[in-house]
Design a protein around this motif. Structure first.
Motif, PDB file in Angstrom:
ATOM      1  N   VAL A 260      -4.574  -5.793   1.918  1.00  0.00           N
ATOM      2  CA  VAL A 260      -4.071  -6.345   0.651  1.00  0.00           C
ATOM      3  C   VAL A 260      -4.222  -5.324  -0.468  1.00  0.00           C
ATOM      4  N   GLU A 261      -5.397  -4.696  -0.515  1.00  0.00           N
ATOM      5  CA  GLU A 261      -5.665  -3.689  -1.552  1.00  0.00           C
ATOM      6  C   GLU A 261      -4.588  -2.602  -1.524  1.00  0.00           C
ATOM      7  N   ILE A 262      -4.340  -2.069  -0.333  1.00  0.00           N
ATOM      8  CA  ILE A 262      -3.369  -0.965  -0.207  1.00  0.00           C
ATOM      9  C   ILE A 262      -1.962  -1.452  -0.578  1.00  0.00           C
ATOM     10  N   MET A 263      -1.598  -2.618  -0.059  1.00  0.00           N
ATOM     11  CA  MET A 263      -0.235  -3.138  -0.308  1.00  0.00           C
ATOM     12  C   MET A 263      -0.030  -3.395  -1.802  1.00  0.00           C
ATOM     13  N   LYS A 264      -1.033  -3.979  -2.447  1.00  0.00           N
ATOM     14  CA  LYS A 264      -0.879  -4.284  -3.883  1.00  0.00           C
ATOM     15  C   LYS A 264      -0.811  -3.009  -4.709  1.00  0.00           C
ATOM     16  N   ASN A 265      -1.612  -2.004  -4.323  1.00  0.00           N
ATOM     17  CA  ASN A 265      -1.543  -0.711  -5.021  1.00  0.00           C
ATOM     18  C   ASN A 265      -0.164  -0.079  -4.886  1.00  0.00           C
ATOM     19  N   ASN A 266       0.516  -0.404  -3.776  1.00  0.00           N
ATOM     20  CA  ASN A 266       1.882   0.121  -3.557  1.00  0.00           C
ATOM     21  C   ASN A 266       2.928  -0.756  -4.237  1.00  0.00           C
ATOM     22  N   GLY A 267       2.471  -1.801  -4.928  1.00  0.00           N
ATOM     23  CA  GLY A 267       3.408  -2.679  -5.641  1.00  0.00           C
ATOM     24  C   GLY A 267       4.123  -3.685  -4.749  1.00  0.00           C
TER      25      GLY A 267
ATOM     26  N   LYS B  99      -3.156   1.544   9.269  1.00  0.00           N
ATOM     27  CA  LYS B  99      -2.204   1.436  10.393  1.00  0.00           C
ATOM     28  C   LYS B  99      -1.407   0.133  10.300  1.00  0.00           C
ATOM     29  N   ILE B 100      -2.080  -0.932   9.881  1.00  0.00           N
ATOM     30  CA  ILE B 100      -1.390  -2.225   9.778  1.00  0.00           C
ATOM     31  C   ILE B 100      -0.371  -2.184   8.622  1.00  0.00           C
ATOM     32  N   VAL B 101      -0.734  -1.515   7.544  1.00  0.00           N
ATOM     33  CA  VAL B 101       0.206  -1.359   6.420  1.00  0.00           C
ATOM     34  C   VAL B 101       1.448  -0.597   6.897  1.00  0.00           C
ATOM     35  N   GLU B 102       1.227   0.497   7.624  1.00  0.00           N
ATOM     36  CA  GLU B 102       2.363   1.301   8.109  1.00  0.00           C
ATOM     37  C   GLU B 102       3.251   0.465   9.031  1.00  0.00           C
ATOM     38  N   LEU B 103       2.610  -0.323   9.878  1.00  0.00           N
ATOM     39  CA  LEU B 103       3.365  -1.215  10.776  1.00  0.00           C
ATOM     40  C   LEU B 103       4.216  -2.182   9.951  1.00  0.00           C
TER      41      LEU B 103
END
Ligand code: AP5
Length: 201
Positions: A24-31, A192-196
């Protein structure tokens, strides 16, 4: 589904909730628009309201028919919530289990009715060595996971989870994606899950 749906599974204590926190942290930082739901939370809300359990780890010992009822309700509520909260550009992550070790045997977390309701694009299996999972379970004092068993029992549960995940994936043509939750760095699995998820759009 208009939005991307990723079901994230793994044996109790492997760290999927921790990994999803980082996702969630990574995805939200990516908007990105993200919704993470915990399947067990939905079941627990109803089970505790009905006075059936006091703790979430008691649910896998309820009569199987009761678990089935709770499971079905959870899947329907998750679908409804996701449809309300996410646009077509969104990402839904569902924290759950491909297999549950119940008092009456191994039981699918994603049987046909559930997986068809959730319609995942991918089913992720978060994994780690059985010895590492056992150590994580033992360090995590707030939970009661001793019924999951010793290293051998955890190894068997990992195998059962792989088989169960593939069987569920076949029903909805989802992919099955294995990812290791490396000791000390849940961010690696999260990345890895974000990239997927981004590739699934
Ligand atoms: P559920 O609520 O899904 O369990 P959970 O709370 O998600 O937790 P788990 O026990 O699976 O652990 P986890 O893998 O998330 O590990 P965590 O991140 O906490 O399930 C509850 C119940 O709901 C089930 O038993 C079942 O009855 C029911 N249920 C759910 N889905 C169902 C379905 N589809 N059908 C029917 N019933 C269903 O981490 C554990 C520990 O490890 C923590 O201390 C953490 O800090 C540590 N850790 C994590 N990652 C690392 C790392 N990389 N390095 C070092 N330590 C780490």
């Amino acid at each position: 589904n208009p939005f991307v749906t990723v079901v994230v599974t793994g044996v109790p204590g492997v760290g999927k909730t921790t990994v999803l926190g980082k996702v969630v942290e990574i995805m939200k930082n990516n908007g990105e628009q993200v919704l993470v739901v915990n399947f067990g939370d939905y079941m627990f809300r109803v089970a505790s309201e009905q006075g059936l359990v006091k703790h979430r780890d008691e649910m896998r010992h309820l009569p199987l028919r009761k678990q089935l009822e709770l499971q079905e309700m959870a899947a329907e509520s998750i679908r409804r919530d996701a449809e309300q909260k996410l646009s077509e550009k969104g990402f839904l992550f569902i924290d759950t289990h491909a297999v549950i070790k119940t008092s009456t045997g191994y039981w699918p977390g994603l049987p046909e009715n559930v997986v068809k309701e959730l319609r995942p694009d991918s089913i992720v299996l978060v994994e780690a060595a059985p010895e590492i999972i056992l150590a994580r379970q033992q360090r995590d004092k707030g939970r009661v996971r001793s019924d999951i068993g010793n290293v051998e029992a955890i190894k068997l549960l990992i195998e059962m989870a792989r088989v169960a995940a593939m069987a569920s994936a076949v029903r909805v043509a989802a992919s099955v994606y294995l990812v290791e939750n490396v000791e000390g760095d849940p961010g690696i699995a999260a990345q890895k899950i974000v990239e997927l998820a981004l590739k699934l759009r």
